[in-house]
Design a protein around this motif. Structure first.
Motif, PDB file in Angstrom:
ATOM      1  N   LEU A 161     -10.086  -1.384   3.555  1.00 21.03           N
ATOM      2  CA  LEU A 161      -8.865  -1.414   4.437  1.00 21.03           C
ATOM      3  C   LEU A 161      -9.015  -0.873   6.055  1.00 21.03           C
ATOM      4  O   LEU A 161     -10.164  -0.126   6.397  1.00 21.03           O
ATOM      5  CB  LEU A 161      -7.884  -0.383   4.127  1.00 21.03           C
ATOM      6  CG  LEU A 161      -7.511  -0.479   2.570  1.00 21.03           C
ATOM      7  CD1 LEU A 161      -6.653   0.725   2.199  1.00 21.03           C
ATOM      8  CD2 LEU A 161      -6.732  -1.844   2.362  1.00 21.03           C
ATOM      9  N   THR A 178     -13.510   1.324  -0.182  1.00 24.22           N
ATOM     10  CA  THR A 178     -14.037   0.444  -1.022  1.00 24.22           C
ATOM     11  C   THR A 178     -13.179  -0.929  -0.724  1.00 24.22           C
ATOM     12  O   THR A 178     -13.966  -1.925  -1.041  1.00 24.22           O
ATOM     13  CB  THR A 178     -13.905   0.907  -2.545  1.00 24.22           C
ATOM     14  OG1 THR A 178     -14.645   2.081  -2.552  1.00 24.22           O
ATOM     15  CG2 THR A 178     -14.436  -0.307  -3.378  1.00 24.22           C
ATOM     16  N   LEU A 179     -11.987  -0.768  -0.600  1.00 20.56           N
ATOM     17  CA  LEU A 179     -10.953  -2.102  -0.333  1.00 20.56           C
ATOM     18  C   LEU A 179     -11.187  -2.594   0.922  1.00 20.56           C
ATOM     19  O   LEU A 179     -10.794  -3.502   1.225  1.00 20.56           O
ATOM     20  CB  LEU A 179      -9.702  -1.838  -0.859  1.00 20.56           C
ATOM     21  CG  LEU A 179      -9.415  -1.167  -2.136  1.00 20.56           C
ATOM     22  CD1 LEU A 179      -7.747  -0.837  -2.327  1.00 20.56           C
ATOM     23  CD2 LEU A 179      -9.559  -2.492  -3.020  1.00 20.56           C
ATOM     24  N   LEU A 191       0.919  -1.213  -0.056  1.00 22.65           N
ATOM     25  CA  LEU A 191       0.069  -0.049   0.023  1.00 22.65           C
ATOM     26  C   LEU A 191       0.827   1.028  -0.229  1.00 22.65           C
ATOM     27  O   LEU A 191       0.632   2.340  -0.620  1.00 22.65           O
ATOM     28  CB  LEU A 191      -0.920  -0.027   1.129  1.00 22.65           C
ATOM     29  CG  LEU A 191      -1.985  -1.047   1.126  1.00 22.65           C
ATOM     30  CD1 LEU A 191      -2.762  -0.972   2.378  1.00 22.65           C
ATOM     31  CD2 LEU A 191      -2.913  -0.854   0.108  1.00 22.65           C
ATOM     32  N   LEU A 231     -11.476   4.996  -2.612  1.00 24.28           N
ATOM     33  CA  LEU A 231     -10.923   3.684  -2.906  1.00 24.28           C
ATOM     34  C   LEU A 231     -10.576   3.066  -1.580  1.00 24.28           C
ATOM     35  O   LEU A 231     -10.640   1.742  -1.526  1.00 24.28           O
ATOM     36  CB  LEU A 231      -9.814   3.917  -3.978  1.00 24.28           C
ATOM     37  CG  LEU A 231      -9.019   2.778  -4.210  1.00 24.28           C
ATOM     38  CD1 LEU A 231      -9.860   1.612  -5.197  1.00 24.28           C
ATOM     39  CD2 LEU A 231      -7.930   3.314  -4.979  1.00 24.28           C
ATOM     40  N   GLN A 272      -4.028   0.783   7.658  1.00 25.38           N
ATOM     41  CA  GLN A 272      -3.747   0.448   6.134  1.00 25.38           C
ATOM     42  C   GLN A 272      -4.134   1.653   5.454  1.00 25.38           C
ATOM     43  O   GLN A 272      -3.599   2.102   4.623  1.00 25.38           O
ATOM     44  CB  GLN A 272      -4.568  -0.798   5.600  1.00 25.38           C
ATOM     45  CG  GLN A 272      -3.870  -2.083   6.352  1.00 25.38           C
ATOM     46  CD  GLN A 272      -4.506  -3.489   6.041  1.00 25.38           C
ATOM     47  OE1 GLN A 272      -5.677  -3.387   5.715  1.00 25.38           O
ATOM     48  NE2 GLN A 272      -3.978  -4.533   6.157  1.00 25.38           N
TER      49      GLN A 272
END
Length: 507
Positions: A57, A54-55, A22, A51, A61
């Protein structure tokens, strides 16, 4: 020893393979965003917030990704400044003064390498300062009560954008607009809806991320559509890149001085990287006097502002993490991310969520090394980004914004509201009204109101309680000084030292 132990713990958090991935992705994307004229760190971070959510995390992170983007944009801003004479963002404005003349002399590669090393020096030393100062400031923050926090929030509002803004009245108007938006929703004290217009969707107030993505990302789409990608062209070609060891040795002291000045400027709430860049450049020019040839392609005129603005980026993290008050526009955006993740910045953050704080700090060290490796041998790759047409880039930004916000809130109303904020952001840009004070008002408005209410409850309505401690009095003095000082500095900040045309022609 305790700080070193905490930092070691942070590296165990940040050194996991996925977190390192990342950091690399964030540095790469951040450099690209920074290289594109006009986007800047605030927009770059805002675009990737959807984003990150959406991921799926986690807190550490998500912060590693976004802070890597933040540092990357600060590195990338120098590319268009040197090659196009167009600052990638406002802090990179001072880099154009000597960076572009160096490029015209056929030394574009040297200027890019010097600026990259100076950026690393400033960011690395400011991260060391963050490690040392943040725990100390967090300990002092335990002395803060309602009166002190109200004065602290006032300090943030009166100084944010004050020194770097073109118009103090417009910055104050933007802050007032943000405070008004923060009042929308159900009043915590009375339970009555305020300024909702009978719309149930607004009872919970305006979502931070919806406002941020709209004001920055969507507004930027409108600006690019209007400009038809006029700035997407190389001004000075880049033939070869080599390491100018002689120039790096001669600018080492410049980088150290610029880093120190930039870090102090970053710690001041609201000052940010623009002031750090300006002060570093002016201080170095004064220090060298007749020995320097600033404005005509002096390498020290590239090293000083780049070290200053990157050091200010790290310094701005100090008040955000320890006091919950952003030191810059980008940290105001990141403050919204923390609050969305149910993480409250402040002194308790270091004891309650040490893995978040120290993992973040450790990731900054890692990001600096990654950015140095990227921005010297891979600089030709990032230069190619300047040739990407707006009609390719902007649809991607729009898609990420809409998909990310909808996946986060699941509300069609929030998408409409985001577009509304985008229109508002576009109007503010056209009127030259800064958007960052609006965001700060939305973020801190309710907290400032709650602090004032608690202070009045404790004192039975005695307003002098707001000046009842030395800390509160000191913050009030700094707040007033921060609001008044720009009126005296305005002339210098509006007119950066531009060399005469004859001097450039002689070179």
């Amino acid at each position: 020893m305790e700080i070193l132990a905490n930092l070691a713990h942070g590296f165990t958090v940040a050194a996991t393979p996925f977190t390192l991935f990342l950091a690399v992705v964030g540095c790469f994307l951040g450099t690209i965003f920074g290289a594109l004229p006009g986007l800047g760190p605030s927009n770059g971070v805002a675009i990737l917030i959807p984003l990150a959510f959406t991921l799926g995390l986690d807190a550490t992170q998500a912060l590693v990704l976004l802070t890597s983007v933040y540092y990357g944009t600060m590195y990338g801003g120098r590319i268009s400044s040197i090659l196009l004479n167009i600052p990638g963002d406002e802090p990179a404005m001072m880099t154009t003064l000597d960076g572009f003349p160096m490029a015209k002399q056929g030394r574009a590669g040297d200027a890019l390498v010097i600026s990259g090393v100076a950026s690393f020096m400033g960011a690395f030393l400011s991260t060391v300062g963050l490690v040392i100062m943040a725990p100390l400031l967090a300990a002092i923050a335990y002395l803060f009560g309602p009166a002190e926090y109200f004065a602290l929030y006032l300090l943030a509002f009166l100084t944010l954008g004050g020194v770097a803004s073109k118009n103090q009245a417009k910055a104050a108007l933007a802050a007032a607009l943000g405070l008004g938006i923060a009042m929308i929703g159900v009043d915590n004290a009375t339970g009555m809806p305020r300024f909702t217009g009978g719309n149930l969707h607004l009872n919970d107030g305006v979502d931070f991320l919806v406002a941020i993505v709209g004001l920055f990302a969507i507004a930027e789409v409108f600006i690019f559509i209007e400009s038809h990608g006029k700035n997407s062209a190389i001004g000075v070609a880049l033939d070869k890149v080599s390491i100018p060891w002689r120039d790096l040795r001669s600018t080492f002291g410049t980088m150290l001085r610029g880093s120190g000045i930039g870090f102090v400027a970053g710690v001041l709430p609201g000052a940010g990287a623009s002031l750090g860049s300006f002060l570093a450049y002016m201080a170095e020019k004064s220090w060298l006097g007749s020995r320097g040839r600033f404005g005509t392609g002096d390498p020290r005129g590239v090293a000083a502002p780049e070290a200053g603005n990157n050091a200010a980026a790290g310094g701005a993290m100090v008040p955000m993490l320890t006091l919950g008050v952003p030191g810059s526009g980008t940290t105001a955006v990141m403050l919204a991310v923390l609050m969305t993740l149910n993480i409250t910045p402040g002194p308790l953050l270091f004891s309650e969520r040490p893995e978040v704080v120290w993992g973040l700090i450790a990731s900054l060290f890692i990001a600096n090394i990654v950015l140095l490796i990227m921005n010297v041998p891979m600089v030709k790759l990032f230069v190619k980004v300047l040739m990407v047409p707006a009609w390719v880039l902007m649809p991607m930004v729009t898609m990420v914004s809409f998909v990310g916000i909808y996946s986060l809130t699941g509300s069609y109303f929030d998408l409409v509201l985001m577009v509304g904020f985008g229109i508002l952001g576009y109007i503010l840009r056209k009127l030259d009204v800064p958007a960052v004070p609006v965001i700060l008002g939305i973020l801190l408005g309710n907290e400032m109101e709650n602090a004032l209410r608690r202070a009045m409850t404790i004192s039975n309505g005695d307003w002098t309680y707001l000046f009842s401690s030395p800390i509160a009095i000191g913050l009030w003095i700094f707040a007033i000084a921060g609001f008044v000082a720009p009126f005296f500095l305005r002339g210098k900040l509006k007119k950066p030292p531009v060399p005469a045309t004859d001097d450039l022609n002689e070179d």
